[in-house]
Design a protein around this motif. Structure first.
Motif, PDB file in Angstrom:
ATOM      1  N   ASN A 120       0.089   6.464   4.737  1.00 25.78           N
ATOM      2  CA  ASN A 120       0.733   7.560   4.858  1.00 25.78           C
ATOM      3  C   ASN A 120       1.096   7.928   6.499  1.00 25.78           C
ATOM      4  N   ALA A 137       0.834   5.748  -1.632  1.00 28.34           N
ATOM      5  CA  ALA A 137       1.542   5.358  -0.418  1.00 28.34           C
ATOM      6  C   ALA A 137       2.980   5.074  -0.722  1.00 28.34           C
ATOM      7  N   PHE A 180       4.609   8.719  -1.301  1.00 30.34           N
ATOM      8  CA  PHE A 180       4.797   9.445  -0.238  1.00 30.34           C
ATOM      9  C   PHE A 180       6.030   8.876   0.540  1.00 30.34           C
TER      10      PHE A 180
END
Length: 170
Positions: free
Chosen positions: A78, A124, A127
């Motif tokens: 992130n 990930a 995000f």
């Protein structure tokens, strides 16, 4: 049709740029244009100077002509995703590139079982998707998937969930 000049970039950690240069030499007979290896750290920007992997004034001038950027395997953490998107925002917002530059990002959904979700998820990837699809767009770019679940043609270990996204300036 091919590019006259390609910049291959990465961090200069663990001699990765040396390895990139060696791979280019080994495969130079396959290249139709010129490739320059340069360091690009999303957290600090371009590294200017006269070193082997530093950006010269000539490189910076050439960046004004760039109209396609291809990023591969850049979404896995992130904090680095935020740094990447801030770099994209800078590139799209400054004088180095035309406003109609196209950015293509290939990424794998790295699926893991997490205690938080008590399920197999791709945090990930999720995000990244939230950063480029939610409104307002926090990084000045919007993204959409172009190709999902790409067939594998080379023998190497990878997930089956590979996608290509396009990012555009808002």
């Amino acid at each position: 049709m091919y590019s006259q000049l390609v910049y291959a970039t990465d961090l200069n950690k663990h001699e990765i740029l040396d390895l990139c240069g060696e791979n280019l030499c080994r495969n130079s007979h396959l290249l139709k244009g010129k490739v320059k290896v340069r360091e690009f750290d999303w957290t600090t920007g371009l590294n200017y100077g006269n070193g082997e992997y530093e950006w010269s004034n000539e490189d910076v001038e050439y960046l004004k002509k760039v109209d396609i950027i291809i990023a591969s395997d850049v979404i896995y953490n992130n904090d680095l995703t935020v740094a990447f998107l801030k770099s994209v925002q800078k590139v799209l917002g400054n004088h180095f590139t035309p406003k109609r530059v196209r950015i293509f990002v290939s990424l794998e959904k790295r699926i893991n079982f997490t205690i938080q979700a008590l399920a197999s998820v791709s945090p990930a990837y999720n995000f990244f998707v939230s950063c480029v699809t939610k409104t307002p767009h926090p990084y000045g770019v919007v993204g959409q998937p172009l190709v999902e679940n790409i067939n594998q043609h080379f023998v190497y270990e990878r997930t089956t969930e590979l996608e290509i996204w396009e990012l555009k300036k808002i």
